[in-house]
Design a protein around this motif. Sequence first.
Motif, PDB file in Angstrom:
ATOM      1  N   MET A 173       1.496   5.490   0.518  1.00  0.00           N
ATOM      2  CA  MET A 173       1.037   6.688   1.202  1.00  0.00           C
ATOM      3  C   MET A 173       1.675   7.879   0.496  1.00  0.00           C
ATOM      4  N   TYR A 228       6.106   2.334   6.618  1.00  0.00           N
ATOM      5  CA  TYR A 228       6.141   3.027   5.327  1.00  0.00           C
ATOM      6  C   TYR A 228       7.572   3.480   5.065  1.00  0.00           C
ATOM      7  N   GLU A 278      -3.626   7.324   2.055  1.00  0.00           N
ATOM      8  CA  GLU A 278      -3.254   5.947   1.744  1.00  0.00           C
ATOM      9  C   GLU A 278      -3.973   5.473   0.490  1.00  0.00           C
ATOM     10  N   GLU A 337       4.349   0.427   2.037  1.00  0.00           N
ATOM     11  CA  GLU A 337       4.346  -0.528   3.142  1.00  0.00           C
ATOM     12  C   GLU A 337       4.074  -1.904   2.538  1.00  0.00           C
ATOM     13  N   GLN A 375       0.853  -1.182   0.000  1.00  0.00           N
ATOM     14  CA  GLN A 375       0.000   0.000   0.000  1.00  0.00           C
ATOM     15  C   GLN A 375       0.888   1.230   0.000  1.00  0.00           C
TER      16      GLN A 375
END
Length: 195
Positions: free
Chosen positions: A133, A182, A138, A168, A131
């Motif tokens: 950011m 992250y 996000e 992440e 994922q």
Amino acid sequence: MHGLIISEEVSERIKKADGVLAFLTPRDAMVSGKYTTHQWVRDELVTAINHRIPSVEIREKTVDTQGGIVGDRQRIDFDLDNKAKLLVELVKMLSRWRRNLKSRRLFLMPRDIVQDARRFINSENLKCTYQFMTGSKESEIYKAKPFKYGQGLCVDIYNVPSEDSLVEVTITGPQFEWSSDYESVQFLSINLQKI
């Protein structure tokens, strides 16, 4: 494609493609004043959609809207007399695609993760997600497939929003879970901790 069955080979090539641009150009005149287009191109577009290959319909303005599975997707309309405008639209679209299609390869650290995950590398039991950011926002969660690389493990990530984004990564198996904080998408490795 000499000696090959054309429909099968075209389908296989689409499945391996990074993306498909389907140009729907005028073919046969209709009573309405619109035109039909080539069925092959529509079939190729449907094949790409069914295999989740990034694809876009590029339809000449006189081609009839024929609905079907591709009927409600965003497309690019163009005029044969204004090809320069079409080229500008294609350049914009392809630059967005390039960002999403080009992968980043991350080496998974520490090497202890190899002992947990490597034996499940070809198993449905090993799951990997990532994922992004960007700022404080996000992204959606994406799936990835780790692979053996030298004595370690790597993962290719796609859809990188920007060079200053963070990523992440999480890997789970039958009796373990590793997850990173992250970290910058510009790093070549990402450090995970056992949870």
